[in-house]
Write a protein that holds these residues in place. Structure first.
Motif, PDB file in Angstrom:
ATOM      1  N   ILE A 238       0.827  -1.210   0.000  1.00  0.00           N
ATOM      2  CA  ILE A 238       0.000   0.000   0.000  1.00  0.00           C
ATOM      3  C   ILE A 238       0.861   1.260   0.000  1.00  0.00           C
ATOM      4  O   ILE A 238       0.481   2.286  -0.590  1.00  0.00           O
ATOM      5  CB  ILE A 238      -0.967  -0.004   1.213  1.00  0.00           C
ATOM      6  N   GLN A 254      -6.104   4.238   1.265  1.00  0.00           N
ATOM      7  CA  GLN A 254      -6.791   3.130   1.924  1.00  0.00           C
ATOM      8  C   GLN A 254      -8.094   2.748   1.232  1.00  0.00           C
ATOM      9  O   GLN A 254      -8.544   1.601   1.351  1.00  0.00           O
ATOM     10  CB  GLN A 254      -7.085   3.476   3.390  1.00  0.00           C
ATOM     11  N   THR A 257      -7.995  -0.400  -0.693  1.00  0.00           N
ATOM     12  CA  THR A 257      -7.810  -1.681  -0.025  1.00  0.00           C
ATOM     13  C   THR A 257      -9.136  -2.393   0.215  1.00  0.00           C
ATOM     14  O   THR A 257      -9.152  -3.522   0.696  1.00  0.00           O
ATOM     15  CB  THR A 257      -7.088  -1.502   1.327  1.00  0.00           C
TER      16      THR A 257
END
Length: 287
Positions: A238, A254, A257
């Motif tokens: 990430i 994020q 994800t």
């Protein structure tokens, strides 16, 4: 009067180094406010602003963007002595839900590339997907941005940040066919410079329609969402994805994800099937 004020405001923003697209968007928002209220900027009240932000049919994200534009222009008016007060200080903060990616699938991207899109539209799509560029960066791509020796491509990202990214092999091949010392997407109609970001949006939309893709949520920016989502699915760290997308904080990255549609589909199919029972079995229990 407002025209002069907006020109002065634009000059201040350029001096601050804000991106041309940001200045243009703020100008459009403020002009919309002036038209809606029928008032000049020095006469607009906090009630006017609340009515404008509270109108039907706009998203929380749009409200937040407009509130930021209002705050910027009224702070400028106060600083220049053109208003005694800043009405935006009395506006409540706009709460916007956390965004979710709206990516094209790889199959949809392939369809757009193979469904009759013009060469320059195909190039725009490749930059959006394989480099994760926003439409403003796509529009402003210049041959001098590409360094074949180091294998990098330079762009000015959101917030006027000059960034250098690794050059994807597909874009490297594309770059060899594009102008080496000029805009990849020059403006038309006698205008100088490159196309506007809106032209990229329109070109990708036309390619989407030609490919028979009907989801209204998918836009040119969705190519960037595909970039982030597919990197997550490929197992890329990430922090690396954050760097490749030009995010200052991993927290911004994020949203990518979240489990993708393909992963959810794989998950549900992981449950082993069983033959469907044809009878309830009650008669056997009773016996």
């Amino acid at each position: 009067m407002d025209g002069d004020l907006l020109q002065q405001f634009a000059a201040v923003q350029r001096a601050q180094g804000l991106a041309a697209n940001t200045i243009r968007n703020r100008h459009s928002i403020i002009r919309g406010l002036i038209r809606a209220t029928g008032k000049q900027l020095p006469d607009i009240t906090v009630t006017d602003l609340r009515l404008r932000l509270g109108r039907d049919g706009i998203s929380a994200g749009t409200r937040r963007t407009e509130r930021a534009a209002f705050a910027a222009v009224f702070a400028h008016l106060v600083e220049e002595g053109l208003r005694d007060d800043d009405p935006t200080l009395r506006l409540a903060k706009v709460r916007a839900p956390r965004g979710t990616p709206r990516p094209f699938t790889r199959e949809q991207i392939d369809l757009m590339l193979r469904s009759g899109a013009y060469r320059r539209t195909r190039a725009m799509i490749l930059l959006g997907y394989f480099q994760g560029f926003r439409v403003a960066s796509i529009a402003a791509t210049h041959g001098a941005d590409v360094d074949f020796t180091s294998g990098t491509i330079r762009t000015v990202a959101k917030g006027s940040k000059a960034l250098v990214f690794p050059l994807h092999p597909v874009v490297r091949t594309l770059a060899a066919t594009m102008p080496a010392d000029g805009w990849w997407f020059p403006a038309r109609g006698g205008r100088e410079g490159h196309v506007r970001p809106g032209s990229v949006t329109d070109a990708v939309r036309d390619a989407k329609v030609r490919a028979g893709i009907t989801d209204p949520r998918l836009t040119a920016h969705s190519l960037r969402h595909s970039f982030g989502t597919d990197l997550v699915d490929a197992g890329v760290d990430i922090r690396v994805i954050a760097e490749l997308m030009g995010h200052e904080s991993v927290a911004t990255t994020q949203i990518y994800t979240q489990v993708s549609a393909d992963r959810r589909r794989e998950g549900i199919h992981a449950l082993e099937g069983v033959p469907l029972p044809q009878r309830s079995g009650r008669s056997q229990i009773a016996a």
